[in-house]
Design a protein around this motif. Structure first.
Motif, PDB file in Angstrom:
ATOM      1  N   HIS A  66      -0.053  -8.936 -10.534  1.00 46.00           N
ATOM      2  CA  HIS A  66      -1.174  -8.938 -11.466  1.00 46.00           C
ATOM      3  C   HIS A  66      -1.924  -7.638 -11.194  1.00 46.00           C
ATOM      4  CE1 HIS A  66      -0.439 -13.200 -12.170  1.00 46.00           C
ATOM      5  NE2 HIS A  66      -0.322 -13.322 -10.854  1.00 46.00           N
ATOM      6  N   ALA A  67      -2.244  -6.904 -12.221  1.00 47.70           N
ATOM      7  CA  ALA A  67      -2.965  -5.644 -12.032  1.00 47.70           C
ATOM      8  C   ALA A  67      -3.921  -5.444 -13.187  1.00 47.70           C
ATOM      9  CB  ALA A  67      -1.986  -4.479 -11.945  1.00 47.70           C
ATOM     10  N   ASP A  68      -5.031  -4.810 -12.898  1.00 49.53           N
ATOM     11  CA  ASP A  68      -6.038  -4.587 -13.929  1.00 49.53           C
ATOM     12  C   ASP A  68      -6.983  -3.481 -13.498  1.00 49.53           C
ATOM     13  OD1 ASP A  68      -7.433  -4.893 -16.264  1.00 49.53           O
ATOM     14  OD2 ASP A  68      -8.401  -6.747 -15.694  1.00 49.53           O
ATOM     15  N   THR A  69      -7.738  -2.985 -14.478  1.00 52.22           N
ATOM     16  CA  THR A  69      -8.750  -1.971 -14.194  1.00 52.22           C
ATOM     17  C   THR A  69     -10.141  -2.575 -14.090  1.00 52.22           C
ATOM     18  OG1 THR A  69      -9.062  -1.511 -16.547  1.00 52.22           O
ATOM     19  CG2 THR A  69      -7.460  -0.142 -15.344  1.00 52.22           C
ATOM     20  N   GLY A  70     -10.287  -3.875 -14.340  1.00 56.42           N
ATOM     21  CA  GLY A  70     -11.585  -4.534 -14.223  1.00 56.42           C
ATOM     22  C   GLY A  70     -12.574  -4.128 -15.296  1.00 56.42           C
TER      23      GLY A  70
ATOM     24  N   VAL B 191       0.837  -1.207   0.000  1.00 46.87           N
ATOM     25  CA  VAL B 191       0.000   0.000   0.000  1.00 46.87           C
ATOM     26  C   VAL B 191       0.868   1.252   0.000  1.00 46.87           C
ATOM     27  CG1 VAL B 191      -1.634   1.351   1.386  1.00 46.87           C
ATOM     28  CG2 VAL B 191      -2.017  -1.096   1.045  1.00 46.87           C
ATOM     29  N   ASN B 192       1.896   1.270   0.830  1.00 42.19           N
ATOM     30  CA  ASN B 192       2.801   2.428   0.870  1.00 42.19           C
ATOM     31  C   ASN B 192       3.546   2.612  -0.444  1.00 42.19           C
ATOM     32  OD1 ASN B 192       2.082   3.215   3.461  1.00 42.19           O
ATOM     33  ND2 ASN B 192       3.678   1.982   4.412  1.00 42.19           N
ATOM     34  N   PHE B 193       3.943   1.516  -1.070  1.00 40.64           N
ATOM     35  CA  PHE B 193       4.590   1.581  -2.382  1.00 40.64           C
ATOM     36  C   PHE B 193       3.669   2.279  -3.385  1.00 40.64           C
ATOM     37  CE2 PHE B 193       4.596  -0.230  -6.631  1.00 40.64           C
ATOM     38  CZ  PHE B 193       5.893   0.029  -7.058  1.00 40.64           C
ATOM     39  N   LEU B 194       2.405   1.879  -3.421  1.00 44.42           N
ATOM     40  CA  LEU B 194       1.456   2.477  -4.360  1.00 44.42           C
ATOM     41  C   LEU B 194       1.251   3.960  -4.072  1.00 44.42           C
ATOM     42  CD1 LEU B 194      -1.117  -0.438  -4.516  1.00 44.42           C
ATOM     43  CD2 LEU B 194       0.360   0.325  -6.391  1.00 44.42           C
TER      44      LEU B 194
ATOM     45  N   HIS C 119      -5.952  11.823  -9.611  1.00 44.04           N
ATOM     46  CA  HIS C 119      -6.778  11.888 -10.821  1.00 44.04           C
ATOM     47  C   HIS C 119      -8.122  11.185 -10.654  1.00 44.04           C
ATOM     48  CE1 HIS C 119      -2.882  12.509 -13.332  1.00 44.04           C
ATOM     49  NE2 HIS C 119      -3.279  13.606 -12.712  1.00 44.04           N
ATOM     50  N   GLY C 120      -8.483  10.869  -9.415  1.00 42.47           N
ATOM     51  CA  GLY C 120      -9.797  10.277  -9.159  1.00 42.47           C
ATOM     52  C   GLY C 120      -9.830   8.768  -9.263  1.00 42.47           C
ATOM     53  N   GLY C 121      -8.677   8.132  -9.294  1.00 46.94           N
ATOM     54  CA  GLY C 121      -8.614   6.672  -9.356  1.00 46.94           C
ATOM     55  C   GLY C 121      -8.363   6.080  -7.987  1.00 46.94           C
ATOM     56  N   SER C 122      -8.345   4.777  -7.952  1.00 51.19           N
ATOM     57  CA  SER C 122      -8.053   4.073  -6.714  1.00 51.19           C
ATOM     58  C   SER C 122      -7.239   2.831  -7.027  1.00 51.19           C
ATOM     59  CB  SER C 122      -9.352   3.676  -6.004  1.00 51.19           C
ATOM     60  OG  SER C 122     -10.094   2.778  -6.813  1.00 51.19           O
ATOM     61  N   ALA C 123      -6.473   2.380  -6.057  1.00 49.28           N
ATOM     62  CA  ALA C 123      -5.704   1.145  -6.185  1.00 49.28           C
ATOM     63  C   ALA C 123      -5.929   0.343  -4.914  1.00 49.28           C
ATOM     64  CB  ALA C 123      -4.223   1.456  -6.370  1.00 49.28           C
ATOM     65  N   ALA C 124      -6.355  -0.902  -5.068  1.00 47.52           N
ATOM     66  CA  ALA C 124      -6.630  -1.752  -3.916  1.00 47.52           C
ATOM     67  C   ALA C 124      -5.977  -3.117  -4.118  1.00 47.52           C
ATOM     68  CB  ALA C 124      -8.135  -1.924  -3.745  1.00 47.52           C
TER      69      ALA C 124
ATOM     70  N   THR D 149      -2.224  -9.184  -6.342  1.00 45.79           N
ATOM     71  CA  THR D 149      -3.166  -8.750  -7.362  1.00 45.79           C
ATOM     72  C   THR D 149      -3.693  -7.380  -6.959  1.00 45.79           C
ATOM     73  OG1 THR D 149      -3.793 -11.036  -7.803  1.00 45.79           O
ATOM     74  CG2 THR D 149      -5.280  -9.322  -8.616  1.00 45.79           C
ATOM     75  N   ILE D 150      -3.514  -6.409  -7.839  1.00 45.02           N
ATOM     76  CA  ILE D 150      -3.935  -5.028  -7.611  1.00 45.02           C
ATOM     77  C   ILE D 150      -5.092  -4.712  -8.549  1.00 45.02           C
ATOM     78  CG2 ILE D 150      -3.214  -2.594  -7.666  1.00 45.02           C
ATOM     79  CD1 ILE D 150      -1.631  -4.242  -5.631  1.00 45.02           C
ATOM     80  N   LEU D 151      -6.119  -4.096  -8.027  1.00 40.69           N
ATOM     81  CA  LEU D 151      -7.247  -3.658  -8.839  1.00 40.69           C
ATOM     82  C   LEU D 151      -7.266  -2.138  -8.857  1.00 40.69           C
ATOM     83  CD1 LEU D 151      -9.760  -4.359 -10.487  1.00 40.69           C
ATOM     84  CD2 LEU D 151     -11.058  -4.355  -8.356  1.00 40.69           C
ATOM     85  N   LEU D 152      -7.149  -1.564 -10.041  1.00 38.78           N
ATOM     86  CA  LEU D 152      -7.258  -0.114 -10.206  1.00 38.78           C
ATOM     87  C   LEU D 152      -8.700   0.199 -10.545  1.00 38.78           C
ATOM     88  CD1 LEU D 152      -4.075   0.602 -12.359  1.00 38.78           C
ATOM     89  CD2 LEU D 152      -4.318   0.716  -9.883  1.00 38.78           C
ATOM     90  N   GLY D 153      -9.270   1.167  -9.842  1.00 38.38           N
ATOM     91  CA  GLY D 153     -10.668   1.498 -10.067  1.00 38.38           C
ATOM     92  C   GLY D 153     -10.871   2.985 -10.226  1.00 38.38           C
ATOM     93  N   GLY D 154     -12.121   3.392 -10.119  1.00 35.37           N
ATOM     94  CA  GLY D 154     -12.463   4.803 -10.273  1.00 35.37           C
ATOM     95  C   GLY D 154     -12.096   5.295 -11.653  1.00 35.37           C
ATOM     96  N   ALA D 155     -11.405   6.420 -11.713  1.00 32.99           N
ATOM     97  CA  ALA D 155     -11.040   7.027 -12.995  1.00 32.99           C
ATOM     98  C   ALA D 155     -10.033   6.194 -13.774  1.00 32.99           C
ATOM     99  CB  ALA D 155     -10.484   8.433 -12.764  1.00 32.99           C
TER     100      ALA D 155
END
Length: 121
Positions: A82-86, A17-20, A30-35, A47-53
């Motif tokens: 693994h990362a994606d915007t879904g 989380v701190n790295f992100l 920019h209105g996005g999120s990373a979880a 596995t990281i999920l990028l969301g929002g913007a």
């Protein structure tokens, strides 16, 4: 699961989380999120999920590639990201099935050693 293992996972999760936050503040700006969707300490996979913007953003493939490249270098316990915007409707998109973001002019033969384009940040 022992308390020691749980503490180790919590520490690793906090470092991811701190790295992100430290390396990609523009996601939130920019209105996005990373979880973190999943973190397997034994295999070193996260596995990281990028969301929002980030969903539908034109530079999200570059952000994903930068996260994948930099996280394994900066956090020794992480072997694979693994990362994606879904965006494909299953909540995780192509990355959950082992795909990688593609870029114009990419060829699959060169992908293993190719770290992709550098993100603009």
């Amino acid at each position: 699961m022992s308390t020691e293992t749980q503490d180790g996972e919590d520490d690793l999760k906090e470092r991811v989380v701190n790295f992100l936050r430290r390396n990609f503040p523009q996601i939130q700006m920019h209105g996005g999120s990373a979880a973190i969707r999943d973190l397997d300490r034994e295999s070193g996979e996260v596995t990281i999920l990028l969301g929002g913007a980030c969903s539908g953003c034109g530079i999200s493939p570059m952000t994903i590639q930068a996260i994948k490249t930099r996280m394994v270098k900066e956090i020794p316990e992480i072997n694979e990201v693994h990362a994606d915007t879904g965006m494909d409707g299953d909540g995780m998109g192509g990355e959950s099935r082992g795909g990688s973001p593609s870029f114009p002019g990419d060829t699959t033969e060169d992908r293993e050693d190719d770290q992709g384009p550098q993100a603009p940040f």
